[in-house]
Design an enzyme around this catalytic site. Structure first.
Site, mmCIF file in Angstrom:
data_model
loop_
_atom_site.group_PDB
_atom_site.id
_atom_site.type_symbol
_atom_site.label_atom_id
_atom_site.label_comp_id
_atom_site.label_asym_id
_atom_site.label_seq_id
_atom_site.Cartn_x
_atom_site.Cartn_y
_atom_site.Cartn_z
ATOM 1 N N ASN A 151 0.210 7.998 0.016
ATOM 2 C CA ASN A 151 0.027 9.303 -0.629
ATOM 3 C C ASN A 151 -0.878 10.203 0.208
ATOM 4 O O ASN A 151 -1.908 9.764 0.699
ATOM 5 C CB ASN A 151 -0.624 9.130 -1.990
ATOM 6 C CG ASN A 151 -0.026 7.999 -2.773
ATOM 7 O OD1 ASN A 151 1.155 7.999 -3.047
ATOM 8 N ND2 ASN A 151 -0.839 7.000 -3.086
ATOM 9 N N HIS A 185 1.602 7.133 8.642
ATOM 10 C CA HIS A 185 2.591 7.850 7.826
ATOM 11 C C HIS A 185 2.219 9.334 7.663
ATOM 12 O O HIS A 185 3.082 10.141 7.328
ATOM 13 C CB HIS A 185 2.679 7.226 6.438
ATOM 14 C CG HIS A 185 3.753 6.187 6.298
ATOM 15 N ND1 HIS A 185 5.026 6.362 6.786
ATOM 16 C CD2 HIS A 185 3.752 4.972 5.681
ATOM 17 C CE1 HIS A 185 5.754 5.288 6.483
ATOM 18 N NE2 HIS A 185 5.004 4.428 5.831
ATOM 19 N N GLU A 205 -0.361 2.953 6.932
ATOM 20 C CA GLU A 205 -0.406 4.046 5.948
ATOM 21 C C GLU A 205 -0.994 5.307 6.580
ATOM 22 O O GLU A 205 -0.547 6.409 6.298
ATOM 23 C CB GLU A 205 -1.208 3.631 4.711
ATOM 24 C CG GLU A 205 -0.742 2.333 4.039
ATOM 25 C CD GLU A 205 0.753 2.262 3.745
ATOM 26 O OE1 GLU A 205 1.380 3.323 3.542
ATOM 27 O OE2 GLU A 205 1.300 1.140 3.730
ATOM 28 N N ALA A 260 0.850 -1.177 0.000
ATOM 29 C CA ALA A 260 0.000 0.000 0.000
ATOM 30 C C ALA A 260 0.889 1.231 0.000
ATOM 31 O O ALA A 260 2.080 1.128 0.266
ATOM 32 C CB ALA A 260 -0.901 0.018 1.230
ATOM 33 N N MET A 261 0.296 2.399 -0.269
ATOM 34 C CA MET A 261 1.090 3.613 -0.389
ATOM 35 C C MET A 261 0.378 4.780 0.278
ATOM 36 O O MET A 261 -0.801 5.017 0.042
ATOM 37 C CB MET A 261 1.335 3.888 -1.880
ATOM 38 C CG MET A 261 2.143 5.126 -2.161
ATOM 39 S SD MET A 261 3.822 5.015 -1.471
ATOM 40 C CE MET A 261 4.096 6.741 -1.066
HETATM 41 ZN ZN LIG Z 1 5.451 2.488 5.117
#
Ligand SMILES: [Zn+2]
Length: 867
Positions: free
Chosen positions: A266, A302, A299, A263-264
């Site tokens: 953004n 983050h 995520e 996963a990211m």
């Molecule tokens: Zn990470």
């Protein structure tokens, strides 16, 4: 042969120019996407005369500097960059270029997955979208306009807050997104397509309402609720634990099927591998549910540790990843069972990171050079990085750690920093000097603590002698001793803890030795009887412990620290299996201790299933000087049979008591009961008893939870092939239209220990449900095969040759996935002569292939060099 360049940390300099704002316009059309990019550039170093913009894999159409249209004579164009003479402090650069998302099989930049346009820009994907200073220390305010066909792409998403929409002519529409918070280009995201969604809201601690949405393929909306619950829990946890609130008006998550990573994060628009979003009781295992909760949290966390404070350069990756893994581990521990979570963390660390750290691709959590940064999204940077943060948490204690984190957030919010800044914040709140602790960031390999003890009945003293054995690094250089927290207890015969009284060593929180020297002698007084040693409790330091005087059966039965109890059972299992491999009879003491655990009714069922687990093949392989898979498997199976015979009725009775075929709940007790039941059934299956095989078959058909069904399928595949046929066919029929479940099917078949697995894997590549362009499917079929020690290390050498062929094939269109597969060859240096020749041939074949990517080249050459 192409050039493979190495990049060094010591060469880092701040960017001479930065981009203050970036206005992007995407016009998405069927065959290509037009990108217009207007950047306000500011010079940061007055000596700079030439601006370098990164850019690759697109067609440049036009470029202006302050309204002057540039031609080829005015710029220097290279394959991966453009150089523009620029001797002034401010400039506006406008670029028009065209990209081809359908042809983007590397899945970096903007690409199309199952009809959905989406992006993946970490670490260096943005340069495939347009020209930019594509490095994490350039932080920019992005505004994004997306124009696309209304029917094809009703959903248009980017980072930040939605500022407007409009209907255009020719069936098109637009959306305008503005992200008020500066961010590096790797956090830019865009999604366009026809998607279903679920929505919800969250009220933050200061009373702001946030709109939450999760987008997925139509028809999968009902599988998003667990992810949404996990998101809300994460938001609440970060407020409660760290005082960190969410900062935009919306938080969107999109699930896509083709994704290189998990996963990211953004900003405001997370893009996920659908594996970490979609789940219901019928299609997802208990582990899938846990995985979703933890990745959604990761995520989300983050947003503060990664997005608002980001990395100065990619050598600092662990700054955001180690810290965020630590945060998600703590979150999962709080949401579920802290002990179970800790055991899972440690198991993952040792099975993946310790193995990596002992092999040819070992590197410090903060590497000092790389060829391809994509190769450093590793267990070392993530999991060992998290253990390093955890040690600081242990040293500082919860309150001081929180104060240090507050200081870190307050001081560096909005900046791109490094691990030095993080350590400065920790040191500011720590009473312990952390300067030597920094070696954890720059050294590689796992240290061993050799611990011995001597007790004196006369003086009632115990002396612990602790020797750090620090391995040389991959360049064969000596490394220095560490400072580390070692949590211990000295136990009386009845399991009571003696008070720890010593003046030889700093004692943190009364029970944790602060080890600073290569050799430490610590004398404890007022120990009234010879104590039992309970060492590295809760796995306080990521080290290997060697100690000859540990009483495993005693600790298995009496230690109050769950980790040590588990560890004792595991180490006793390793010793027993290794003795069997050397030709000894099985230890009666082990059989009895195992039985005592099995009969212990006071034990939490999840913990029990973990304690009764066998040491894995990977663990045992890791300890062999020369890899010998068949000897490990034979010993494991023999030990299982002995236990199954001795405790047959206990096993069977427990399985019957725990079996609840219609229960699909995912509360802690239901999950634990299934785990324990399936663990015991696995041991009984080793007998090859027809009635047990039939029992397993009935679990396959009757059980409604995917955990039970999948576990039964695996057991049938490995132990009862005649019954597996029908179950596999049934599984295929039920789920062949659900890719996420088919991943499990391919993994079961490629992980099979039965003969003929390679032939079946080769044939399955032609299966209707398989697609080599979808990373999850490659990981399930080819990746599972490469991790299947029995099939991969088969004496024919065909397993090596097959994986080498796949690496070459996949490297041509997706280097990141290909280099992930090359890791399978990391034991090259520890093979018998004939196997080494076979694997060497496979590795040379890869290395000599023309046009190899940096990704694969870097890993293959390390394996060949170091081994
Ligand atoms: Zn990470």
């Amino acid at each position: 042969m192409q050039e493979h360049q190495t990049i060094y940390f010591k060469d880092y300099t701040p960017s001479p120019y930065t981009v203050d704002t970036c206005l992007l316009e995407f016009i998405i059309e069927e065959s290509s996407t037009r990108v217009e990019n207007i950047m306000e550039i500011r010079r940061q170093n007055c000596d700079a005369k030439e601006l370098r913009l990164d850019g690759e894999m697109f067609d440049l159409e036009l470029i202006w500097v302050d309204d002057v249209l540039l031609d080829e004579t005015m710029v220097r164009l290279e394959k991966n960059a453009i150089y523009i003479p620029l001797d002034r402090d401010y400039a506006r650069i406008r670029v028009i270029n065209r990209i081809y998302p359908d042809e983007n099989t590397a899945l970096e930049g903007l690409y199309r997955s199952g009809g959905i346009w989406c992006t993946q820009n970490e670490p260096e994907g943005f340069r495939r979208i347009t020209y930019f200073i594509d490095r994490p220390d350039v932080m920019t305010k992005f505004t994004t306009k997306i124009i696309a066909n209304r029917e094809k792409c009703p959903v248009l998403l980017s980072n930040g807050n939605l500022r407007g929409t409009a209907i255009l002519e020719n069936g098109k529409h637009l959306a305008l997104w503005e992200d008020p918070i500066p961010k590096p280009s790797y956090l830019f995201a865009l999604v366009a397509g026809d998607l279903g969604s679920i929505s919800d809201t969250y009220t933050t601690m200061s009373g702001k309402n946030i709109d939450l949405a999760i987008y997925c393929d139509h028809g999968n909306e009902d599988k998003c609720h667990h992810a949404m619950r996990s998101l809300k829990k994460s938001m609440e946890w970060d407020e409660y634990t760290y005082g960190r609130e969410y900062d935009l008006e919306v938080y969107n998550i999109v699930a896509v099927d083709s994704f290189n990573m998990g996963a990211m994060e953004n900003k405001g628009l997370n893009i996920f591998n659908s594996h970490y979003v979609l789940a219901n009781e019928e299609t997802a295992t208990d582990n899938d549910f846990m995985g979703i909760e933890s990745v959604i949290a990761h995520e989300y966390f983050h947003n503060w540790t990664g997005n608002r404070i980001t990395c100065r350069n990619w050598f600092e990756l662990t700054l955001k990843e180690g810290l965020t893994v630590f945060r998600d581990q703590c979150f999962s521990a709080d949401m579920n069972s802290p002990l179970t979570q800790r055991l899972d963390d440690v198991r993952a660390l040792r099975e993946r990171q310790f193995v990596e750290d002992a092999g040819p691709t070992a590197h410090p959590i903060k590497p000092d050079h790389y060829m391809e940064i994509n190769n450093f999204y590793t267990a070392t940077v993530y999991e060992k990085g998290a253990e390093v943060i955890r040690m600081m948490h242990t040293v500082l204690g919860t309150e001081r750690f929180r104060r240090a984190m507050d200081l870190y957030f307050d001081t560096f919010d909005g900046e791109a920093v490094g691990t030095e800044e993080f350590l400065w914040a920790m040191q500011s709140e720590s009473v312990i000097d952390l300067s030597q602790f920094k070696r954890w960031y720059s050294q590689e390999r796992t240290p061993t603590l050799n611990i011995s003890s001597e007790y004196s009945q006369d003086s009632l003293e115990l002396v612990l002698r602790i020797v750090q054995k620090i391995p040389k690094n991959t360049q064969n250089q000596e490394q220095l001793p560490y400072t580390l927290p070692l949590k211990i207890a000295l136990l009386s015969e009845s399991g009571e803890e003696f008070d720890l009284i010593t003046s030889d060593c700093i004692l943190l929180h009364g029970n944790t030795l602060w080890i600073t020297d290569e050799v430490s002698e610590v004398r404890f007084s007022a120990i009234s009887s010879a104590p039992k040693l309970s060492l590295n409790r809760h796995f306080s330091a990521p080290v290997i412990i060697e100690c000859e005087t540990i009483d495993y059966p005693f600790l298995m039965a009496h230690d109050s620290d769950g980790f040590v109890r588990y560890e004792a059972a595991n180490r006793f299992g390793i010793e027993t299996l290794e003795a069997m491999m050397a030709g000894s009879e099985v230890s009666e003491r082990y059989i009895e201790s195992y039985g005592a655990l099995l009969r212990d009714t006071s034990m939490d069922p999840m913990f029990k299933s973990q304690v009764l687990e066998f040491p894995s093949i990977t663990t045992l392989m890791q300890r062999q000087e020369m890899i010998d898979v068949p000897s490990i498997v034979n010993a494991q199976e023999k030990l299982k049979q002995i236990l199954a015979q001795r405790y047959f009725s206990e096993f069977k009775h427990t399985i019957e008591t725990l079996y609840a075929p219609s229960n699909t709940d995912i509360d802690g007790l239901s999950i634990a009961n299934r785990a324990l039941k399936n663990r015991l059934l696995g041991i009984l299956m080793s007998l090859g008893d027809v009635s047990i095989s039939r029992l397993c078959e009935s679990h396959y058909y009757e059980a409604l939870s995917m955990s039970d069904r999948l576990s039964a399928l695996e057991l049938l595949e490995n132990y009862a092939p005649e019954l597996a046929q029908g179950a596999l066919a049934d599984f295929y029929t039920r789920y062949s239209n659900q890719t996420l479940v088919m991943n499990k099917y391919f993994a079961v078949r490629a992980s099979s220990r039965r003969e003929g697995t390679l032939e079946r894997v080769i044939a399955l590549q032609e299966d209707f449900a398989y697609d080599v362009k979808v990373p999850n499917l490659v990981r399930s079929l080819i990746g599972s095969f490469a991790r299947n020690p029995v099939a991969f290390y088969d004496e024919s050498g065909e397993g090596f040759a097959f994986v080498a062929d796949k690496v070459i094939e996949i490297d041509a269109f997706n280097p990141q996935i290909a280099s992930g597969l090359v890791g399978a060859f990391k034991n090259y240096g520890r093979l018998s002569i004939p196997q080494k020749a076979q694997m060497g041939g496979a590795l040379e074949q890869i290395k000599n292939h023309p046009n190899l990517s940096n990704n694969v080249y870097e890993i293959v050459s390390k394996i060949l060099e170091v081994s």
